[in-house]
Each structure stands twice: as C-alpha cells, then as structure tokens.
Design an enzyme around this catalytic site. Structure first.
Site, PDB file in Angstrom:
ATOM      1  N   HIS B 521      70.998  -9.305 -32.460  1.00 39.93           N
ATOM      2  CA  HIS B 521      69.997 -10.618 -31.763  1.00 39.93           C
ATOM      3  C   HIS B 521      70.923 -12.401 -31.641  1.00 39.93           C
ATOM      4  O   HIS B 521      70.305 -12.810 -32.453  1.00 39.93           O
ATOM      5  CB  HIS B 521      68.978 -10.616 -31.954  1.00 39.93           C
ATOM      6  CG  HIS B 521      68.504  -8.878 -32.089  1.00 39.93           C
ATOM      7  ND1 HIS B 521      67.207  -8.513 -32.230  1.00 39.93           N
ATOM      8  CD2 HIS B 521      68.908  -8.578 -31.511  1.00 39.93           C
ATOM      9  CE1 HIS B 521      66.839  -7.793 -32.467  1.00 39.93           C
ATOM     10  NE2 HIS B 521      67.822  -7.242 -31.497  1.00 39.93           N
ATOM     11  N   LEU B 522      72.478 -12.460 -31.287  1.00 40.05           N
ATOM     12  CA  LEU B 522      72.117 -13.258 -31.018  1.00 40.05           C
ATOM     13  C   LEU B 522      71.929 -14.306 -29.531  1.00 40.05           C
ATOM     14  O   LEU B 522      71.874 -13.805 -28.711  1.00 40.05           O
ATOM     15  CB  LEU B 522      74.603 -13.295 -30.824  1.00 40.05           C
ATOM     16  CG  LEU B 522      74.764 -13.040 -32.088  1.00 40.05           C
ATOM     17  CD1 LEU B 522      76.081 -11.767 -31.711  1.00 40.05           C
ATOM     18  CD2 LEU B 522      75.415 -14.169 -32.796  1.00 40.05           C
TER      19      LEU B 522
END
Lengths: 457, 594
Positions: B521-522
């Site tokens: 989850h960048l």
C-alpha cells in the site's frame, strides 16, 4: 407410439456413430469462442431482408459448421471424421469461384432444403437438409439475400476430402436422399400443422426446421437417418441422440430425470440465451449452437421454442420423479467418505459443486437432479471430468467460466469412481461405470485439450 | 527495432488494473475509442487460477508468479537524503503487480471506504488541536474532495466489485451492526458479510466485551455468487485462503479481469494491448498538452500512440515515474521545498500482534478470505481524541485471516525468541499454527518534507530511463501512533482468554527495512488537492500543468490512511471519470482554473 426401447436414453448406447452430422469436437467450441466477437456481420446499412437473412442464418446455426476460427466468415473447412475419410464443410461465402457466388436462388434453395449442389451432386447429410427442408420460401429468400449481398466473398478453399474411391463416390447418397429426405413441400406442410397456437406453430417451425435440433437430439437408425423428423411422427423425436465425439445429447422431451421434465419455459429460454440456468450450464456440442445461434434469437422466438419443447410428452414414461436425497450430503458432512468415489468428490469437485451437489447455479452447475448426470450414457459426464469445460461469454452474460480438466491428474479408475459417485448421489439413480468406460473416451481428449484459445477472465 | 505511429485514438490508458479498467469502462460508455496499454501479459483464470494446480504457495507467494519482474525496471531505495540509493532487486517489502488486472488480480480484497476526516486531515487537526499540533516537517494536507461528493462512487464501485459487508447506517438510519464509525451510506452492501473464522469470532466477542465497536471488514470476496452491474458473474468464496498473490479459481475475488474486462472485451470501442511498456507521455512544444504516449511492444518496436486524452493508471510509483520522465508537472525538490511531483510519498504503518489461545481452541489458520475478518475503528482516523496523545493518525485493528499457508507458517515459526530450527522450533511452530490468532494494527503513515520520490541520478532501467528513487523512513509521529494503538490490543487478547500475547509494534530508531514484507500500500507522490503549489493534480485527478492528462491511483493520496487503498482508488476513478464524462469531454481543458 414407439416403445421405450427406442427412447435413446433408456439403454446405454455403445456404438459411436461417427458419420452423422457434426464433428462436435472442441474445435467447434473454440470456433464459437473466437467467433462470438468477430463473426457477427454488422447490421449497419444492410437491407431489412438481409437482416432477416442474418437472423435466419443464426436460427439455422450456419456458422457453427461453416466458420472456423482464424478464417473468413463462412469460408468452411470444419473437418468431419467419417469412417471412410475426412470431409470438410464447404465455403458458403458468395465468392464466385470458391463459394456459392454463382448460385441462383433456386439452386441455393435446392442445396439448403434438398441437399443437392448446383452441379447436381448430393451433399453429405452432415448438412441437416432433412430439417432445412421445412424452411419457408421467405426465410430461404432472406437467407439467400443475406449470403449473396452481405457476407464478404472469401477465396479460401477448404481442404479436399480424404475419402478414396470407391467410397468417395457421392451417387449412393441420391438413394439415401430418396428414402429419407422429405420433399420441401411435404416437409413444410407437416411442420406447419399448428394453426391455433401461434407460439406452438413458431416453436415447431424453429425446432424442426432451421434449428435442426433433431440432428443431434433424435436417435438415428442404422442407416443414419433420424428416426423421426417431427414431433407428430413419433415420440422418439428429440428423445436423445447418439453419441457424437463422446458427447451424448440428452432428451429434450418431458422425461422427469433425463429430459426437460423439471425445466420450466423460463429455464429453457435462459439456457438458450445465456447458456446457464439454475438447472445447468451448456457444454460440448450445444455450446456452439448457443454461441452462434440461439443467443441472438428474440424473446418471442425463444419462448416459442420453449413452449413447443414443453409440449412434448416423455418418451420414457417410466421414470420415477427425481427427489433430492440428502444421504450423501450428510455422510460427507460427517466426514464419511466410504462410498465409492466420495473422497475424490470431496477433494476435487466439492469446492465448486458443493457436498450437497446443488453447486452455485448459474455460476457452477448443479449435479443433483441434472438430466445430463442421470443420462444412462455416462459419456458427457466422463468427458467433462477428463477435459473440463468452458462456458463461454454470451451477449447478455459476459462472463466465461472454465472448469479444469482432470484427465492428467486422475486415473481411469478414479474418474470412474467419482463419476459413479455423482451418478448415484442426491437422488440421482444412475448406475455405476467402469474404468473401461473412461478409457474409451480418452481418445477424444487430444482433440479437446489441444486448444490454444484461452478465455480471458 | 522500428518506430511506428499508430492511428490516433480518443483515449490512451496506461495500465490494465482497477483504475485503468474503470476508466476504460466509463469512457467507452461515453462513446470514446479507448486503447489500454499494459506492460505485462494477458491473464486468465483458466490458466493463472487453474484448479488445483494454481494453489501453489511456492509459485504464488515465493516465486511471485503474478507480480512484477524486476529485471527490466525497478526502483532504488534509501532511508534518507544523505544516503546513496540502491536498486530494489528482489521483491520483498512491497509487491507491485504485472499483467492484465495488475495489482487488482493479486490483491486480497479488503474493500473499505475512507474515513471522512481523513479526506480533510489538515483542516480537522487544525480545527481540533490548533496548527501548532502539526509536527515540523509534516506535510499534512486535505484531499480537496469530500465524502459526500465521493459517496455515490463508493456505492457504484461496491456494486461492481460485489462487496460483502454489513452496513451501520443507510440514509441516516441504523440498519445493522456495521462499523459505528463509518460514514453514512446511500445503500447497503450488495452482499452480506463473510462469515467469521474462529479467530475473528473470538476477537469480535472480546473487542465487544472491552467496549470497542467490532464490525465485519467489507470484502470484495463474494459471500455468495453475484452478478454485478456489468452482468459479470462471481462465484462464492469458499475460504480456501488463496487470495493474495493468486488469481481466484472460484471467480469470487473481485478483479478487473473478472468484474470489468468481460464487459469490455467485446466492445469495438475498446482495445487492450498487453506486453506494451509505456516509456513516456509525449507532450507538444508548449509542454502543456499531451499528444499521446510512446511504448515498446513485445517485438521491441517503438510505437507512438497519439491520443486526445491520456490516463495514467499504472501502479502508484509508476504513475509518478511516468510524470517525471515525461516532464509533466514540476519535480519536487525537498531542499528548496519546491515542485510537486514526487512530494508526499507515503506508505502504511503495519504491525502484527499474536495471541496464543488455549490448546483446546483450534484457530484453523489455513482457511481464510483475503478481505474478510473483524475490525474495530476506535483508534482509527479522528475517532479518538489525539489532544493528550500528541500524534496524528490512527489504525484500525483487525483479524484479517487471509489463509496462512504451509511455507508462511513454517517461516513465521513460534513466538519471538524461539529457535529457528530443531525440536523447539517445531513444537512452537505447531503450537502457533494450530492455536494462535494474528491481528494487525493497520495504520496510517503521514507525509514528510524529506520523504519523497525523484529520479535516481545513477541507476537506469533497461530502456535507458533513470530509475525512480524512494527516500523513505519511519518517523516518530507514526511510531508513537503505532505503539499507542497496539497497546490497546492487550485488553482484547486478555478478554479472548489468550494464554500468551506478543504485541508487535514499531520500535523507535528502527529504520525502514526493505527485506521484509510490510505492505504494497504505497501512496502519494502525485497528490490531489486544491493548491497547485502542494498538489500535482486537481480534485478531479487532472494534472494542473497538462490538462489532458489524468493520473488515477493511490498516488493521489496526500497522506496515508489506516485503510487499504483499493476502495478509495476505485471511488476516485469513478469520480474522475464522472467529471471527464460530464464536463471535460464537452469542453476539454482544466476542470479547475489554475
């Protein structure tokens, strides 16, 4: 009335008739898959008659045999493996040299309805002209206009027949035709017998005529003609056909267990439009009939077909009504896998078809109470276990579902065990099978597995 | 290698994942001729999700079958501005996807909306605690869009994804036992929630007993078979646990491949070209207008694809990379504190706590669903008073048992301090796999002036482009937040009757370590907002500087949230598409005056 002896599903048919109609192998299914997006002639700027002709071509399912994936539309080339060699469907595009471009309308009509080529030679009855004989002049005209004005001419030439003399001679077919092909006039009269019920009349026309359902679903005699061409002739009409490439067409009559007895008209319409219903999903040879054909038919025509089929009483009247039995479900829930094939079923099948056999229709088809499962001939079920099955996308149901094949990971004995379990569970009452049943069907697998087109979802 | 110019199209979309597929569906509905370019191969459930052969943990989670191959391009990483970054050569900390479906094929399925306060975090914090509450160097920002504006698009996406969940309120009325902190909904979930696995069940009861507000995590893993708004069908989830890293053989995990592309593939307005690596967006001489993109096809030919509208819908950092190498927007400079592209790069702040139950309790960790589970939001977003705590952000806490498979279980072993081999390892591993419950604090990560993305001065990819460089480290604010929330879990494990608990929390001074998986989850790097000085995109995800380029993805998040990003990405895609359809196509140009 025919006795139940002739109802196709009553006994297991062990001979494989390879010389009748289509080679409904996987090639056709793949043809179907790739053609669904590419073969539909655009309806822009074409005359109403040609549009009607396109509709008739779909009702008659011309493309299933005459359009191959990767080839021009209606350029032919579908192989039919017959005992005396392989023949190929012909190019029916309007190319003047390779197709039917030089055909007059009456020659065209003669070919479609009587099986006589423009040069006078008889066509192999792989072409269902005994059914097409029933088509109206208006439909034949529309079809002719469609093929000659809208379809693009293709110069492709199908491979030559591999039959050698003397078996390559076509003249004996004249004799066959004289015996078994009705005259167009006589055929039309017999099919146009309903005068009071419009839906029955239309349904009978579509089923007995262009739809040529009987070509697969009516048993054939030793001399290969369908035992009945219309519902009024005999109750064997549509009572289940001979195996074709290892697929066994089911009865479309009112049998409770092996026919459409428990299907409603809504089920039938949904099946013909989407290939998937609460009762089951399409597989095998029928797939191309829906992909190329019935999914394009309008509501009224589909309802008429359903109405007509539901008017056909059971041929085999002795079937006790199917009733769900939870015996196997309870055993599996209790971890009891002592029944033959039960452990295999739990390991390989239950994820999608559930331990209760109800599965998740219309995603994954039910096995409990499914007429295909209760067909005395286990061929279709064995083939699906061995090779898997693809339910292709349809216009109104865009999802493709693929069942994997277990042919590589299960032995003949294991397949026989699991198929026997499915046939005997949840109220299904059909007898066990042996590994020899499976071994015989392995020969069709090379054809079914060697596909290159993969559904992309 | 030839250079070929293809026929111009209305829209070119870079990336075949959720964002790209949603945009393609929306824009073809608007009559646009759309070409989608995907650098990876086609994917098929029949092959990638073949049953039972695809249920192969080694191939899926350790050889990364459907993830990005790093041979041709990757990123470089360093912890701070004084270091020299090195290439990320082996997948570990984060796992970007590759191939049609993108990360949307390998994701788990957690499908959350966003906490309304998270959308206006800066305004909320200032209003509640004053401006001085924001630590120095933290770039706290608002999204520039409200929950009320996004709600119809969250609703639309859930109906496409076939999301399973339980609502709390619908149109202001309490309708169920959903998340008491969740914002109001216009409609219920399309499917009921997934059932609780044992660990989730124990966690739910205990959290309730402690006084928290547990709810079923909304999951795009269908609890029943489902036909979505596009007619695409899903099978029901059977809790096999092969979600994250796999194409779902049951067709029950939502993916672009199962839920959207079937409705596009037979549309003559739509064309998907796999194995097409986009090198850059082409701009005209004014640099304010895109003329299309240039990509490499699988034969190695360079293809120029002209288009009127360019949608960047690749993975978060690939969108930022494409903007930087194409010269779209001004690159961020952390020293001068100027520029916007690469600014506000954020991650997510996750740690896992383990509770060992009584040996009579079997937690069956091998079953699971990627998105299912039980969470409580009492310490997420602004659901609790941060005033006395002195940090910004929060975490939902959950049991999200996605199916722990054999290799992962063996690698995880027993509690910290257990030997890595031998009989002690074996007995602890068996005890843990059989009786433990794992729960995560899935927290936010704020944006900071010295955490950013830019082009690496040294390393280049196989196509001659500079690699994207990540400068990232954990910050005190986020570590304090994590430790505070994890501390709150202890009461829950006690109430669960755990015989032993290991509270997993971030340690001060422990740098970001790329060798261990944390999350994919960048976010951020090309963020949305109201001010062109602090955002690369306006509130419609349109580039401020090049108005015919829209950039869709988690790159638009100004800072991290405690939630998984896909729900927000899908809603933003539908939101942006709606405004392109309603306004932009009729009158192309900036949707917000600069």
């Amino acid at each position: 009335m025919e006795t139940s002896k002739t109802c196709q599903n009553k006994k297991y048919i062990s001979c494989y008739l390879t010389s009748d109609r289509k080679r409904l192998g996987f090639t056709v299914i793949i043809a179907a898959l790739t053609c669904i997006f590419s073969c539909s002639a655009s309806a822009e700027n074409i005359s109403p008659v040609a549009q009607q002709g396109e509709y008739v071509a779909r009702a008659a399912d011309c493309a299933a045999c005459h359009t191959l994936p990767g080839h021009d539309q209606f350029s032919g080339g579908l192989p039919f493996d017959l005992p005396f060699g392989t023949i190929f469907s012909s190019n029916i595009s309007p190319d003047r040299d390779h197709g039917i471009g030089r055909y007059t309308e009456s020659q065209f009509s003669q070919a479609v309805r009587q099986g006589i080529r423009a040069d006078g030679a008889p066509l192999y009855p792989a072409m269902p002209y005994p059914s097409y004989a029933r088509m109206t002049d208006a439909d034949i005209h529309a079809l002719y206009i469609y093929f000659t004005t809208t379809v693009r001419p293709s110069p492709e030439t199908p491979p030559a027949s591999t039959a050698t003399w003397p078996l390559s001679m076509r003249w004996p077919l004249h004799v066959w035709q004289a015996f078994f092909v009705p005259s167009a006039e006589q055929a039309r009269k017999s099919t146009a017998r309903f005068t009071e019920d419009d839906m029955l009349a239309r349904g009978a026309y579509l089923v007995e005529g262009p739809g040529h359902c009987g070509a697969c679903h009516t048993p054939r005699a030793m001399t290969l003609q369908e035992k009945a061409l219309t519902a009024q002739e005999s109750a064997v009409f549509l009572s289940g056909g001979n195996s074709v490439d290892g697929w066994t067409p089911t009865s479309l009559r009112g049998e409770n267990r092996t026919g459409l007895g428990r299907w409603s008209e809504v089920d039938i319409v949904g099946f013909l439009r989407n290939g998937r219903t609460a009762r089951g999903s399409v597989f095998g040879g029928m797939t191309s009939a829906i992909v190329h054909g019935t999914q394009y038919l309008n509501d009224k025509d589909l309802s008429s077909i359903a109405h007509f089929l539901k008017s056909l009483p059971a041929c085999d009247k002795d079937q006790p009504p199917w009733q769900y039995s939870p015996t196997e479900t309870i055993a599996l829930h209790n971890g009891d896998t002592s029944a033959r094939g039960a452990r295999l079923y739990a390991d390989r099948c239950a994820a999608c078809h559930r331990t209760d056999g109800y599965a998740y229709p219309t995603t994954f088809p039910p096995l409990a109470g499914n007429p295909v499962v209760m067909n005395p001939a286990p061929d279709s079920l064995i083939q699906i276990v061995l090779a898997g099955s693809t339910l292709p996308a349809m216009r109104s149901s865009p999802t493709t579902f693929v069942m994997p094949g277990f042919g590589k990971t299960m032995t003949d004995q294991q397949v026989a065990d699991v198929v026997s379990f499915i046939r005997a569970s949840w109220g299904n009452d059909t007898g066990p099978i042996s590994k020899e049943n499976v071994r015989r069907l392995r020969k069709f697998q090379s054809k079914i597995i060697s596909h290159t087109q993969i559904p992309l979802n | 290698m030839a250079t070929i110019t293809r026929k111009s199209v209305n829209v070119v979309i870079v990336g075949g994942g959720w964002a790209g597929s949603i945009m393609a569906k929306e824009l073809t509905e608007a009559g646009q001729h759309v070409v989608m370019l995907e650098r990876g191969a086609e994917r098929s459930t029949a092959v990638d999700g073949a049953y039972p052969t695809s249920l192969d943990e080694l191939e899926g989670n350790f050889r990364f079958k459907i993830f990005q191959k790093l041979q041709k391009t990757t990123v470089t990483i360093r912890n701070n501005i004084t270091q020299t970054a090195l290439p990320y050569r082996q997948l570990a900390a984060f796992l970007p996807g590759e191939g049609v479906g993108g990360a949307g094929l390998h994701w788990s399925g957690v499908h959350l909306r966003i906490a309304p306060d998270d959308l206006a975090m800066r305004s909320t914090v200032i209003a509640k605690y004053g401006k001085s509450f924001i630590p120095d160097g933290m770039n706290l920002q608002d999204y520039g869009v409200t929950y009320a504006e996004l709600e119809p698009f969250f609703d639309k996406a859930e109906k496409v994804f076939g999301t399973s969940g339980e609502a709390y309120t619908v149109n202001g009325k309490i309708v169920g036992k959903g998340n008491a902190f969740a914002p109001d909904r216009s409609d219920d979930f399309p499917l009921p929630p997934l059932k609780d696995v044992t660990g989730a069940h124990l966690f739910r009861k205990a959290a309730e007993a402690v006084g928290y507000h547990p709810y079923s995590i909304p999951a795009a893993n269908a609890s029943r078979q489902y036909t979505n708004t596009y007619g695409a069908q899903m099978g029901p989830c059977n809790f096999c646990g092969y979600c994250s890293g796999y194409a779902c053989y049951m067709y029950s995990k939502a993916s672009p491949n199962v839920n959207i592309l079937p409705a596009l593939r037979n549309n003559p307005l739509f064309e998907i070209r796999p194995n097409a690596t986009v090198l850059h967006v082409n701009l005209d001489s004014t640099k304010s207008r895109a003329t299309g993109v240039t990509y490499l096809d699988d034969k190695g030919d360079k293809i120029i694809q002209p288009a009127e509208l360019v949608i960047l819908a690749a993975f978060q950092f690939n969108n930022v990379h494409l903007m930087l190498v194409s010269g779209i927007g001004s690159p961020y400079d952390p020293v001068a504190n100027t520029g916007v592209v690469g600014r506000n790069f954020v991650y997510q702040n996750i740690s896992t706590t383990t509770a060992w139950m009584d040996p009579s309790v079997y937690t069956n960790q091998f079953i699971g669903t990627g998105g299912g589970g039980v969470a409580f939001d009492d310490f997420n977003s602004e659901n609790f008073d941060h005033g006395p705590l002195g940090f910004i952000g929060g975490s939902p806490v959950w049991v999200n048992q996605a199916g722990v498979k054999a290799i992962a279980a063996a690698k995880a072993g027993g509690p910290p301090g257990t030997p890595r081999w031998g009989s002690a390892w074996k007995s602890e591993m068996i005890d843990t796999y059989t009786h433990a419950v794992r729960m995560d604090a899935h927290g936010s990560n704020m944006a900071y002036r010295d955490v950013f993305l830019d082009l690496d001065p040294t390393w280049k990819d196989a196509f001659g482009r500079p690699l994207l460089r990540m400068t990232f480290d954990w910050k005190e604010n986020d570590i304090r937040m994590n430790r505070y929330v994890v501390g709150k879990i202890e009461a829950v494990t006690k109430a669960m009757g755990a015989r032993r608990t290991h509270l997993g929390m971030k340690e001060f001074g422990q740098p970001f370590d790329t060798r261990f998986y944390q999350t994919t989850h960048l976010g951020g790097g090309a963020v949305m907002g109201d001010d062109p000085k602090s955002s690369a995109l306006n509130r419609y995800l349109q580039c401020w500087d090049v108005s015919n380029v829209f950039v869709i993805g988690s790159n638009a998040f100004p800072q991290g949230t405690g939630y998984n990003p896909t729900g927000m990405v899908a809603a933003l895609a539908y939101w942006s598409a709606h405004h392109i359809r309603m306004t932009y196509l009729k009158n192309p140009g900036p949707l917000v005056p600069v």
